[in-house]
Design an enzyme around this catalytic site. Structure first.
Site, PDB file in Angstrom:
ATOM      1  N   ALA A  84       8.863  13.644 -17.948  1.00  0.00           N
ATOM      2  CA  ALA A  84       9.624  13.808 -16.713  1.00  0.00           C
ATOM      3  C   ALA A  84       9.025  12.833 -15.707  1.00  0.00           C
ATOM      4  O   ALA A  84       8.201  12.000 -16.063  1.00  0.00           O
ATOM      5  CB  ALA A  84       9.532  15.245 -16.218  1.00  0.00           C
ATOM      6  N   THR A  85       9.428  12.961 -14.482  1.00  0.00           N
ATOM      7  CA  THR A  85       8.873  12.082 -13.460  1.00  0.00           C
ATOM      8  C   THR A  85       7.548  12.666 -12.986  1.00  0.00           C
ATOM      9  O   THR A  85       7.483  13.364 -11.977  1.00  0.00           O
ATOM     10  CB  THR A  85       9.851  11.920 -12.277  1.00  0.00           C
ATOM     11  OG1 THR A  85      10.221  13.224 -11.826  1.00  0.00           O
ATOM     12  CG2 THR A  85      11.095  11.158 -12.687  1.00  0.00           C
ATOM     13  N   CYS A  86       6.491  12.400 -13.768  1.00  0.00           N
ATOM     14  CA  CYS A  86       5.157  12.855 -13.405  1.00  0.00           C
ATOM     15  C   CYS A  86       4.165  11.745 -13.742  1.00  0.00           C
ATOM     16  O   CYS A  86       4.474  10.835 -14.515  1.00  0.00           O
ATOM     17  CB  CYS A  86       4.792  14.156 -14.128  1.00  0.00           C
ATOM     18  SG  CYS A  86       4.668  14.011 -15.911  1.00  0.00           S
ATOM     19  N   ALA A  87       2.997  11.823 -13.176  1.00  0.00           N
ATOM     20  CA  ALA A  87       1.994  10.778 -13.356  1.00  0.00           C
ATOM     21  C   ALA A  87       1.584  10.599 -14.810  1.00  0.00           C
ATOM     22  O   ALA A  87       1.430   9.477 -15.297  1.00  0.00           O
ATOM     23  CB  ALA A  87       0.770  11.077 -12.490  1.00  0.00           C
ATOM     24  N   ARG A 127       4.269   8.764 -16.727  1.00  0.00           N
ATOM     25  CA  ARG A 127       4.283   7.369 -16.294  1.00  0.00           C
ATOM     26  C   ARG A 127       3.118   6.585 -16.903  1.00  0.00           C
ATOM     27  O   ARG A 127       3.287   5.496 -17.421  1.00  0.00           O
ATOM     28  CB  ARG A 127       4.257   7.304 -14.761  1.00  0.00           C
ATOM     29  CG  ARG A 127       4.459   5.917 -14.192  1.00  0.00           C
ATOM     30  CD  ARG A 127       4.580   5.913 -12.668  1.00  0.00           C
ATOM     31  NE  ARG A 127       3.541   6.666 -11.995  1.00  0.00           N
ATOM     32  CZ  ARG A 127       3.711   7.840 -11.400  1.00  0.00           C
ATOM     33  NH1 ARG A 127       4.885   8.426 -11.393  1.00  0.00           N
ATOM     34  NH2 ARG A 127       2.711   8.460 -10.797  1.00  0.00           N
TER      35      ARG A 127
END
Length: 139
Positions: A8-11, A14
């Site tokens: 998902a959009t998490c560190a 990424r």
């Protein structure tokens, strides 16, 4: 082998994708919040775990706390349906290919996705040897 990053959009997601790109490993990126895993996909992931659901469920997540779950009392099929409905219950990222699985981003562990020859050459280089017949590196 195809590497898939379920995230998902998490560190952590990424960083995992950045590491794979930097090391020339092609991967499929799947946002599990926008495109939740099916029960069958969750079962496939569970087959590759060592610790079963304990390995993939984020007990510290806000969703887990809000649902006030007692995982031990839930039948597996119900738990998988619940994860499908609430994908934020999963730890992220889940990185896998046909043979390997990693949950979360760990720089040392993610190296398992490098091809064997690349890992071997990196170790030899670290030891000051060249891959060709284990000769000392020049320079």
């Amino acid at each position: 082998m195809t590497v898939t990053v379920y995230g998902a959009t998490c560190a952590s997601s990424r960083r995992s994708k950045e590491w794979l790109t930097k090391n020339g490993i092609n991967y499929i990126d799947r946002n599990i919040i926008k495109n939740p895993l099916t029960v069958d996909e969750l079962q496939e992931i569970l087959r590759m775990t060592v610790d079963g659901t304990d390995e993939i469920i984020s007990t510290r997540s806000k969703t887990f706390k809000e649902l006030d779950l007692d995982i031990e009392s839930l039948p597996l099929q119900e738990l998988l349906e619940l994860i499908h409905q609430h994908p934020r219950l999963l730890r992220r990222p889940i990185i896998m290919d046909e043979k390997r699985l990693q949950v979360g981003y760990h720089e040392d562990d993610i190296r398992q996705f490098l091809p064997r020859t690349t890992r071997r050459n990196q170790i030899l280089e670290y030891l000051g040897l060249t891959p060709n017949y284990l000769q000392p590196a020049k320079g």
